[in-house]
Design a protein around this motif. Structure first.
Motif, PDB file in Angstrom:
ATOM      1  N   LEU A  59       0.839  -1.191   0.000  1.00 53.01           N
ATOM      2  CA  LEU A  59       0.000   0.000   0.000  1.00 53.01           C
ATOM      3  C   LEU A  59       0.876   1.244   0.000  1.00 53.01           C
ATOM      4  O   LEU A  59       1.998   1.238   0.517  1.00 53.01           O
ATOM      5  CB  LEU A  59      -0.906   0.017   1.237  1.00 53.01           C
ATOM      6  N   ARG A  60       0.347   2.304  -0.567  1.00 59.98           N
ATOM      7  CA  ARG A  60       1.061   3.568  -0.559  1.00 59.98           C
ATOM      8  C   ARG A  60       0.056   4.702  -0.640  1.00 59.98           C
ATOM      9  O   ARG A  60      -1.013   4.557  -1.234  1.00 59.98           O
ATOM     10  CB  ARG A  60       2.028   3.641  -1.742  1.00 59.98           C
ATOM     11  N   ARG A  61       0.400   5.830  -0.055  1.00 55.10           N
ATOM     12  CA  ARG A  61      -0.491   6.984  -0.116  1.00 55.10           C
ATOM     13  C   ARG A  61       0.173   8.118  -0.889  1.00 55.10           C
ATOM     14  O   ARG A  61       1.334   8.459  -0.649  1.00 55.10           O
ATOM     15  CB  ARG A  61      -0.879   7.473   1.272  1.00 55.10           C
ATOM     16  N   MET A  62      -0.580   8.693  -1.805  1.00 53.48           N
ATOM     17  CA  MET A  62      -0.143   9.874  -2.534  1.00 53.48           C
ATOM     18  C   MET A  62      -0.946  11.070  -2.019  1.00 53.48           C
ATOM     19  O   MET A  62      -2.174  11.019  -1.957  1.00 53.48           O
ATOM     20  CB  MET A  62      -0.387   9.704  -4.042  1.00 53.48           C
ATOM     21  N   ARG A  63      -0.245  12.138  -1.657  1.00 50.20           N
ATOM     22  CA  ARG A  63      -0.895  13.327  -1.095  1.00 50.20           C
ATOM     23  C   ARG A  63      -0.788  14.491  -2.075  1.00 50.20           C
ATOM     24  O   ARG A  63       0.230  14.650  -2.754  1.00 50.20           O
ATOM     25  CB  ARG A  63      -0.264  13.709   0.243  1.00 50.20           C
ATOM     26  N   THR A  64      -1.827  15.309  -2.106  1.00 47.00           N
ATOM     27  CA  THR A  64      -1.860  16.495  -2.958  1.00 47.00           C
ATOM     28  C   THR A  64      -1.986  17.735  -2.084  1.00 47.00           C
ATOM     29  O   THR A  64      -2.923  17.829  -1.270  1.00 47.00           O
ATOM     30  CB  THR A  64      -3.045  16.440  -3.940  1.00 47.00           C
ATOM     31  N   ASP A  65      -1.045  18.700  -2.228  1.00 44.74           N
ATOM     32  CA  ASP A  65      -1.123  19.902  -1.385  1.00 44.74           C
ATOM     33  C   ASP A  65      -2.030  20.950  -2.031  1.00 44.74           C
ATOM     34  O   ASP A  65      -2.613  20.728  -3.103  1.00 44.74           O
ATOM     35  CB  ASP A  65       0.279  20.460  -1.116  1.00 44.74           C
ATOM     36  N   ALA A  66      -2.130  22.107  -1.371  1.00 44.17           N
ATOM     37  CA  ALA A  66      -3.045  23.161  -1.825  1.00 44.17           C
ATOM     38  C   ALA A  66      -2.682  23.684  -3.205  1.00 44.17           C
ATOM     39  O   ALA A  66      -3.544  24.210  -3.924  1.00 44.17           O
ATOM     40  CB  ALA A  66      -3.065  24.304  -0.807  1.00 44.17           C
ATOM     41  N   ASP A  67      -1.451  23.574  -3.601  1.00 41.79           N
ATOM     42  CA  ASP A  67      -1.011  24.053  -4.918  1.00 41.79           C
ATOM     43  C   ASP A  67      -1.105  22.986  -6.000  1.00 41.79           C
ATOM     44  O   ASP A  67      -0.681  23.217  -7.140  1.00 41.79           O
ATOM     45  CB  ASP A  67       0.435  24.560  -4.827  1.00 41.79           C
ATOM     46  N   GLY A  68      -1.603  21.811  -5.628  1.00 39.64           N
ATOM     47  CA  GLY A  68      -1.722  20.735  -6.606  1.00 39.64           C
ATOM     48  C   GLY A  68      -0.484  19.880  -6.760  1.00 39.64           C
ATOM     49  O   GLY A  68      -0.442  19.007  -7.626  1.00 39.64           O
ATOM     50  N   ASN A  69       0.524  20.117  -5.935  1.00 42.76           N
ATOM     51  CA  ASN A  69       1.731  19.299  -5.993  1.00 42.76           C
ATOM     52  C   ASN A  69       1.499  17.959  -5.294  1.00 42.76           C
ATOM     53  O   ASN A  69       0.874  17.911  -4.227  1.00 42.76           O
ATOM     54  CB  ASN A  69       2.905  20.032  -5.333  1.00 42.76           C
ATOM     55  N   GLU A  70       2.005  16.897  -5.866  1.00 39.89           N
ATOM     56  CA  GLU A  70       1.781  15.557  -5.334  1.00 39.89           C
ATOM     57  C   GLU A  70       3.069  14.987  -4.758  1.00 39.89           C
ATOM     58  O   GLU A  70       4.160  15.220  -5.280  1.00 39.89           O
ATOM     59  CB  GLU A  70       1.226  14.639  -6.424  1.00 39.89           C
ATOM     60  N   SER A  71       2.918  14.244  -3.675  1.00 39.63           N
ATOM     61  CA  SER A  71       4.056  13.574  -3.055  1.00 39.63           C
ATOM     62  C   SER A  71       3.615  12.191  -2.593  1.00 39.63           C
ATOM     63  O   SER A  71       2.433  11.955  -2.324  1.00 39.63           O
ATOM     64  CB  SER A  71       4.581  14.382  -1.860  1.00 39.63           C
ATOM     65  N   LEU A  72       4.581  11.271  -2.515  1.00 33.78           N
ATOM     66  CA  LEU A  72       4.295   9.901  -2.131  1.00 33.78           C
ATOM     67  C   LEU A  72       4.884   9.578  -0.773  1.00 33.78           C
ATOM     68  O   LEU A  72       6.053   9.858  -0.506  1.00 33.78           O
ATOM     69  CB  LEU A  72       4.860   8.932  -3.171  1.00 33.78           C
ATOM     70  N   ASP A  73       4.050   8.996   0.100  1.00 30.05           N
ATOM     71  CA  ASP A  73       4.563   8.461   1.355  1.00 30.05           C
ATOM     72  C   ASP A  73       5.355   7.191   1.057  1.00 30.05           C
ATOM     73  O   ASP A  73       5.201   6.580  -0.003  1.00 30.05           O
ATOM     74  CB  ASP A  73       3.399   8.129   2.298  1.00 30.05           C
ATOM     75  N   PRO A  74       6.199   6.759   1.984  1.00 28.96           N
ATOM     76  CA  PRO A  74       6.922   5.494   1.786  1.00 28.96           C
ATOM     77  C   PRO A  74       5.934   4.327   1.625  1.00 28.96           C
ATOM     78  O   PRO A  74       4.861   4.309   2.223  1.00 28.96           O
ATOM     79  CB  PRO A  74       7.759   5.351   3.057  1.00 28.96           C
ATOM     80  N   GLU A  75       6.335   3.369   0.807  1.00 33.18           N
ATOM     81  CA  GLU A  75       5.482   2.199   0.607  1.00 33.18           C
ATOM     82  C   GLU A  75       5.437   1.355   1.868  1.00 33.18           C
ATOM     83  O   GLU A  75       6.442   1.207   2.569  1.00 33.18           O
ATOM     84  CB  GLU A  75       6.011   1.361  -0.556  1.00 33.18           C
TER      85      GLU A  75
END
Length: 481
Positions: A386-402
């Motif tokens: 499983l992994r989570r991808m997060r989107t900030d207020a500016d639309g930038n995406e980042s991935l948490d560690p798997e």
């Protein structure tokens, strides 16, 4: 209103059409056809794998109600471009399977798995989309008839199943926004294998860019329009994000991005090992929500446990202390899957494991012992990472560690035990202690379904295949109704 199945000699006898005499439709019941020869059943995935023979069609019209339904040649439908299904998406569908099952004495039958639940769920959708409700018993008969008519496309036992797809849609022309004055029910079929054919555990991506449903919407019914919006999310999961791609999306709730909901087109389960409840100085449980575990079982639960104990299970003691959880349907954002309901009962009454539907946070999922997806297509598909991808207020995406679950490379033991029991009941290797299986031939006979005499003669002689099989069914036309 009902499906207009009629009574006695057969469905087709209630309506006369010019082309019927040449097909000699009778209420004779054919034997179950053997599997078609020279078919590579093992090569099938979950899809349209064969040009099957027959489909069920039935039409409802305002002021007339449901017209008699019957079997036709599998072919295209001609719709007006102003049909409400095309313009406004007024459509529901269901999915269920027919299996070959071996009976005592070496005889073979064709079984449907809990089709009455599909009928009930379709009617829930009808009330939400203002489609005419179906007669639930008639729906089951129509599914049984479609399965029998396509009997040669039911794979051999253990090599898949015949997937039935009932679709109910607004077929009438209408420019103004509103429900259709004409509605069509179609049931077609295809031989299939499982949705995720490879038994390896799959990977799921959690993200907050797309949401499947919101409270007050239509996420709790099998509305056709729920599925096209998932295409982009699924492509995102499989796009090779950074180090590795994922197989499917695990959706979060639209309000808080906290609770997990569905996995693409499947329900989701987590197998947890809860911490022992903390106790005060006098030994009392400090968490009141554990008090419900001490409530005595209801008479219905006692009956289900007695039935479940008749299924032999080896190694059930290794599952002691585990909890099987699936997201709750209380907010009507999750489909109440037939497989989902069956697995909850198997866990609780056959394996003796605590099982419940409740809110599950994504943090809980990350710490799960096992996880899996369930559905008519997915059956029971293990999840390993499983992994989570997060989107900030500016639309930038980042991935948490798997996060790799305990059983990330091979399916977990409880996952596979539940799959084994479910498929054993469906295919006849285990006793049907819960009365979940319906004999398609018996249902079709009781409903008086008409088959062409040429079909009956050929199957009674035991032919596996003969030329012109498909042409023995008449073609459907709205104009001839």
């Amino acid at each position: 209103m009902g499906l207009g199945l009629g009574a006695g000699v057969g469905l087709a006898a209630t309506v006369t059409r010019p082309h019927e005499s040449q097909h000699h439709l009778t209420a004779s019941q054919p034997a179950l056809s053997p599997p078609a020869p020279h078919v590579r059943w093992d090569s099938f995935g979950f899809g349209l794998n064969a040009d099957t023979d027959a489909m069920w069609v039935q039409v409802w019209r305002e002021g007339e109600g449901w017209l008699p339904g019957r079997l036709y040649q599998r072919s295209r439908l001609a719709l007006d471009p102003a049909a409400t299904v095309i313009n406004y998406g007024q459509a529901l569908f269901e999915g269920l399977k027919a299996y070959r099952r071996n009976l005592d004495g070496g005889k073979e039958t064709l079984a449907l798995f809990r089709p009455e639940l599909n009928a009930q769920r379709m009617n829930e959708g009808c009330r939400r989309l203002l489609l005419p409700e179906i007669d639930e018993e008639g729906f089951v008969t129509a599914c049984a008839a479609t399965a029998m008519a396509n009997g040669r496309w039911v794979p051999p036992q253990g090599k898949g199943a015949l997937y039935l797809r009932p679709v109910l849609f607004g077929s009438g022309a209408k420019l103004g926004v509103g429900p259709s004055r004409e509605v069509t029910l179609v049931i077609y079929a295809s031989p299939v294998n499982t949705y995720f054919k490879n038994p390896r555990p799959i990977g799921l991506l959690m993200q907050d860019r797309y949401y499947r449903a919101t409270p007050g919407g239509v996420g709790g019914v099998k509305y056709a329009g729920n599925y096209a919006p998932t295409f982009a999310a699924s492509r995102l999961a499989r796009a090779g994000l950074r180090e590795a791609g994922y197989d499917e999306i695990l959706y979060l709730d639209a309000r808080k991005d906290t609770y997990v909901e569905e996995a693409g087109a499947a329900n989701f389960f987590a197998v947890l090992r809860p911490e022992r409840p903390k106790r005060g100085l006098l030994g009392f449980n400090l968490y009141s929500n554990h008090a419900k575990d001490a409530e005595p079982p209801s008479p219905e639960e006692e009956m289900m446990r007695a039935r479940g104990s008749a299924i032999p299970v080896e190694g059930a003691e290794e599952f002691a202390g585990l909890e099987v959880c699936t997201p709750t349907t209380d907010r009507k954002t999750i489909l109440d899957g037939v497989t989902r309901r069956s697995l909850l009962d198997i866990a609780k009454y056959v394996l003796g494991v605590k099982a419940e539907a409740r809110d599950i946070t994504y943090e809980e999922v990350m710490e799960a012992e096992e996880a899996f997806c369930s559905g008519t297509g997915a059956v029971v598909t293990p999840v390993g990472r499983l992994r989570r991808m997060r989107t900030d207020a500016d639309g930038n995406e980042s991935l948490d560690p798997e996060v790799q679950l305990k059983h990330c490379t091979t399916p977990g033991p409880l996952t596979m035990k539940m799959r084994e029991i479910l498929m054993g009941i469906q295919e006849g290797r285990l006793p049907d202690v819960f009365d979940w299986v319906v004999d398609a031939k018996q249902v079709a006979r009781a409903g008086g379904v008409a088959f062409p005499t040429s079909f009956c003669r050929a199957t009674h002689r035991g032919y596996a295949y003969y030329g012109g099989y498909k042409s023995c069914w008449p073609r459907f036309s709205y104009r001839e109704l």
